[in-house]
Design an enzyme around this catalytic site. Sequence first.
Site, mmCIF file in Angstrom:
data_model
loop_
_atom_site.group_PDB
_atom_site.id
_atom_site.type_symbol
_atom_site.label_atom_id
_atom_site.label_comp_id
_atom_site.label_asym_id
_atom_site.label_seq_id
_atom_site.Cartn_x
_atom_site.Cartn_y
_atom_site.Cartn_z
ATOM 1 N N ARG A 112 6.038 0.816 -5.368
ATOM 2 C CA ARG A 112 6.526 -0.469 -4.881
ATOM 3 C C ARG A 112 7.791 -0.869 -5.628
ATOM 4 N NH1 ARG A 112 4.007 -3.820 -1.775
ATOM 5 N NH2 ARG A 112 1.958 -2.930 -2.306
ATOM 6 N N GLU B 193 3.169 7.013 -1.629
ATOM 7 C CA GLU B 193 3.512 5.991 -0.637
ATOM 8 C C GLU B 193 4.604 5.080 -1.172
ATOM 9 O OE1 GLU B 193 1.440 2.056 -0.487
ATOM 10 O OE2 GLU B 193 -0.329 3.301 -0.783
ATOM 11 N N THR C 237 1.880 -1.051 2.770
ATOM 12 C CA THR C 237 2.168 -2.383 3.306
ATOM 13 C C THR C 237 2.689 -2.279 4.741
ATOM 14 O OG1 THR C 237 2.820 -2.946 1.032
ATOM 15 C CG2 THR C 237 3.100 -4.649 2.687
ATOM 16 N N LYS D 129 -8.964 1.931 1.729
ATOM 17 C CA LYS D 129 -8.368 1.355 0.528
ATOM 18 C C LYS D 129 -9.170 0.098 0.192
ATOM 19 C CE LYS D 129 -4.094 -1.160 -0.632
ATOM 20 N NZ LYS D 129 -2.693 -1.407 -0.195
ATOM 21 N N GLY E 183 -4.705 -2.993 -9.944
ATOM 22 C CA GLY E 183 -4.990 -3.129 -11.362
ATOM 23 C C GLY E 183 -5.682 -1.939 -12.001
ATOM 24 N N GLY F 189 -0.727 1.580 -8.760
ATOM 25 C CA GLY F 189 0.464 0.770 -8.606
ATOM 26 C C GLY F 189 1.234 0.573 -9.887
ATOM 27 N N SER F 190 1.229 -0.654 -10.398
ATOM 28 C CA SER F 190 2.127 -1.015 -11.495
ATOM 29 C C SER F 190 1.840 -0.284 -12.799
ATOM 30 C CB SER F 190 2.072 -2.529 -11.740
ATOM 31 O OG SER F 190 0.753 -2.937 -12.042
#
Length: 205
Positions: free
Chosen positions: A16, A39, A68, A128, A158, A178-179
């Site tokens: 992202r 992705e 998304t 998901k 997370g 993710g992050s």
Amino acid sequence: MLTTALQHLPLIAILRGVGPDEVEAIGDALHAEGFRLIEVPLNSPRALESIARLARRLPADTVVGAGTVLTATAVAQVRDAGGRLIVMPHADAAVIRAAKALGLSCVPGAATPTEAFAALDAGADALKLFPAELVTPAVIKAMRAVLPRDLPLLPVGGITPDTMAAFKAAGAAGFGLGSALYGPGLAAVEVGQRARSFVNAWRAL
């Protein structure tokens, strides 16, 4: 396609905020560490260009796609860019059916059994479980009791190398990362190091 990639390593890299000028180096780093599912969320800068670059650059064993994804029109745009994977934050049946009609793998988001079964009815290949902060290991265990045994459940939200064990014990088949794996501006070498930490943690399970 999706099944083979999940069998190799059931971790989806979520990039992202990545930009086209950096995405190829990051894709190379991820592939080198064993990732075969990548992705690019469509709310990233020039996301379709990034998807196209990854699809051209990475070996055929890598399934590149978009996250998304909110509309059937976006599904077609991802396919035209070379993407083969549609990841959604929700369980919109029209979007799922659009993805399957174009021959793409689809992983919609679900947080309840109702959403999960609706997504399955529309043709979902995996689920998901999002957000994972809400869909806890205890919830996953309860959902796993009623969902098809071979359906991959992939918590997203997370997830860190230290939190995977409880989810896997509850029935998770893999994760979307993710992050804790990538943030905007992060260098490819750092992404590779983080990827290695996740891979080592997964294999230790």
